[in-house]
Enzyme design. Structure first.
Site, PDB file in Angstrom:
ATOM      1  N   GLU A 394     -71.124  41.179  50.589  1.00 39.20           N
ATOM      2  CA  GLU A 394     -72.021  42.052  49.849  1.00 39.20           C
ATOM      3  C   GLU A 394     -73.438  41.873  50.386  1.00 39.20           C
ATOM      4  OE1 GLU A 394     -71.885  41.965  45.661  1.00 39.20           O
ATOM      5  OE2 GLU A 394     -69.697  42.139  45.512  1.00 39.20           O
ATOM      6  N   HIS A 455     -77.320  47.816  46.468  1.00 39.66           N
ATOM      7  CA  HIS A 455     -76.445  46.821  47.073  1.00 39.66           C
ATOM      8  C   HIS A 455     -75.083  47.414  47.396  1.00 39.66           C
ATOM      9  CE1 HIS A 455     -75.359  45.735  42.770  1.00 39.66           C
ATOM     10  NE2 HIS A 455     -74.144  45.784  43.312  1.00 39.66           N
ATOM     11  N   HIS A 457     -70.800  47.142  47.750  1.00 40.04           N
ATOM     12  CA  HIS A 457     -69.517  46.603  47.324  1.00 40.04           C
ATOM     13  C   HIS A 457     -68.504  46.850  48.443  1.00 40.04           C
ATOM     14  CE1 HIS A 457     -70.532  47.042  42.738  1.00 40.04           C
ATOM     15  NE2 HIS A 457     -71.242  46.093  43.341  1.00 40.04           N
ATOM     16  N   ASP A 468     -74.234  43.658  37.441  1.00 32.91           N
ATOM     17  CA  ASP A 468     -75.256  44.636  37.821  1.00 32.91           C
ATOM     18  C   ASP A 468     -76.063  45.053  36.592  1.00 32.91           C
ATOM     19  OD1 ASP A 468     -74.376  44.622  40.446  1.00 32.91           O
ATOM     20  OD2 ASP A 468     -73.011  46.316  40.142  1.00 32.91           O
TER      21      ASP A 468
END
Length: 533
Positions: A394, A455, A457, A468
């Site tokens: 990630e 971000h 995944h 999150d």
């Protein structure tokens, strides 16, 4: 100078004494104390500093220095009526005789270090770093001057060469320095340019014999402008106790190209440099033209004159400092190799019309809140590229941009993760290293602010997770971010490994909204992201 109602400055020392009532400053005592220091000086100058605010009605935060010329000090032996020698004679003489003396105010030009360097282009991180520059030739001397003029305060220059008459055409030094060591002469010149800077010179080859000098051991930035394989090997053999920002810059044949390698590591990654540069070294050798590129003016295989044009050196020197500036975003043990190319000598620089920015962005709208956001394709591609580099871990970073009165809030920068971020296959924790400094610089220089986070995944859908939600709600409620409605863009992957993306809007409560793309941006109702709903 000090101003008293009704807008008049003290004209005599007696009036200045009244101005200082209630403070620890006594102008007569001050005159007596400085008399032994200044009495024999042909010009006697006293600087008085007055705290002033940066803005009207603000608290004093800077000092304005006002010079006063003292014509002469008073002699206790000239006092009428005599006095007892208690050590207070000079003060008594000043107090009795100087009260009616007119103050000789002088003009002053007050400049702080921050003001002198405000027009520099280096980020604030560089200004107080220990910088070592190896190579004081044409390129190195101009890079050194750029650094100092941009506000860098600690610079060590290493070069064992002598400045020769053939160097004059392309160097920052003048004909007066011919015959001097380059490092020493450059250091003297830079100290005359930047009084706030400490410039050290090492007049030996790199690496110096014996124990490394302290400025090299403490170096936080090392710049190589020698184009020397031996210097790069020597850098590879040294290991610093702390990570160092490295930059090795060299010009190609006739300075048609600039090769700039930057890295962030405990030692210079010589193998990585060679791997990146080897194809270009071969290309340079193929293009070499003995008739055009050799120097015929003097017998021997080397000559301090060169066919390289001065304007090319200046262009590349400015580029090197810009690339060095960008190197602060490198992660530990990461490096980057840049090759830039310009037109041939007989052509003007090619200039083409720039494509208007932010014309290819995607617009997103909150279903319940009157908020719309636009993110350009360049930002999306930057996120995707970072995802490719970080996969299968990630990754992520911050979103910065600006609110626009006539359109959606605009994301203009999707930053890479800070160096202290945690990046694992199932976890990402965005670090804080240099984030505050970068946002401050971005806000002051181009007017963009923090808008949220993004971000990745890997191998999963771009759905918001519980972690999150917790992290974004914390940001929304953190006054330090000053962003009650932060954005979150999540990049995921479909079954075929293609990137997918969702966008979310969080509030300073626990609620959040998933944004939806809109096909007709002109019809969108807009509201600034930073506003309260």
């Amino acid at each position: 100078m000090p101003i008293e109602p009704p807008w008049e400055a003290p004209e005599t020392w007696e009036q200045l004494d009244v101005f200082f009532e209630g403070t620890e400053t006594d102008p007569y005592e001050l005159r007596a104390n400085i008399k032994p220091v200044l009495d024999d000086e042909p010009v006697k100058i006293l600087l008085i500093g007055f705290p002033i605010p940066a803005t009207v009605d603000g608290d004093p935060e800077i000092i304005y220095w006002q010079p006063i010329e003292i014509k002469e000090f008073k002699d206790p032996n000239d006092l009428s009526g005599g006095f007892r020698d208690t050590g207070k004679g000079p003060e008594i003489a000043e107090r009795r005789e100087a009260g009616e003396e007119q103050i000789r105010w002088m003009d002053s030009d007050n400049w702080s270090h921050e003001q002198l360097t405000r027009r520099g282009h280096m980020t604030e991180w560089f200004l107080d770093r220990n910088i070592v520059l190896i190579g004081g030739g044409a390129l190195g001397s101009m890079v050194a001057e750029n650094l100092v003029r941009a506000g860098c305060q600690q610079l060590t220059i290493i070069d064992n060469d002598t400045y020769e008459i053939g160097n004059v055409a392309r160097h920052t030094l003048t004909i007066d320095e011919v015959g001097r060591n380059k490092a020493t002469a450059i250091a003297d010149r830079l100290e005359s340019i930047a009084p706030y800077a400490q410039i050290f010179d090492v007049d030996s080859a790199f690496p110096p014999s014996g124990e490394l000098p302290e400025p090299i051991r403490k170096a936080e930035v090392v710049i190589d402008c020698t184009a020397s394989q031996g210097v790069r090997r020597a850098l590879d053999a040294i290991r610093w106790n702390h990570p160092v920002v490295f930059c090795s810059a060299a010009m190609g044949r006739r300075a048609n190209r600039l090769f700039c390698f930057t890295a962030y590591s405990h030692t210079f990654p010589y193998r990585d440099y060679n791997e990146a540069f080897d194809p270009w070294r071969l290309q340079e050798q193929i293009e070499w033209d003995e008739d055009e590129d050799a120097i015929p003016e003097r017998v021997g295989c080397w000559h301090p004159a060169s066919v390289i044009r001065t304007d090319r050196v200046m262009t590349w020197a400015g580029t090197v400092t810009r690339l060095l500036d960008q190197a602060t975003s490198l992660s530990l043990r990461e490096n980057h190799f840049t090759v830039l190319e310009t037109s041939s000598d007989d052509e003007l620089p090619t200039i083409s019309q720039a494509t208007p920015p932010f014309q290819d962005g995607t617009v997103w709208r909150a279903p319940e809140s009157p908020i719309t956001v636009q993110i350009p394709a360049t930002c999306l591609e930057a996120m995707y590229e970072r995802c490719r580099k970080g996969h299968p871990c990630e990754t992520g970073g911050i979103l910065a941009g600006t609110d626009r009165l006539d359109g959606p809030a605009l994301v203009v920068n999707a930053r890479d993760p800070p160096r202290d971020s945690i990046q694992e296959p199932t976890r990402f924790l965005r670090g804080t290293d240099k984030v505050e400094e970068w946002l401050k610089d971005a806000r002051e220089s181009i007017g963009i602010d923090y808008l949220g986070e993004w971000h990745y995944h890997p191998g999963a859908s771009p759905d918001v997770s519980r972690d999150d939600r917790i992290a974004m709600n914390d940001i929304a409620n953190d006054d330090g971010y000053d962003c009650p409605h932060p954005l979150l863009f999540i990049v995921g992957q479909d079954e075929e490994g293609q990137f997918t993306i969702n966008a979310y809007l969080f509030h300073d409560s626990k609620e959040y909204e998933q944004l939806e793309r809109i096909d007709n941006p002109d019809a969108a109702t807009t509201l600034n992201v930073g506003d309260d709903i």
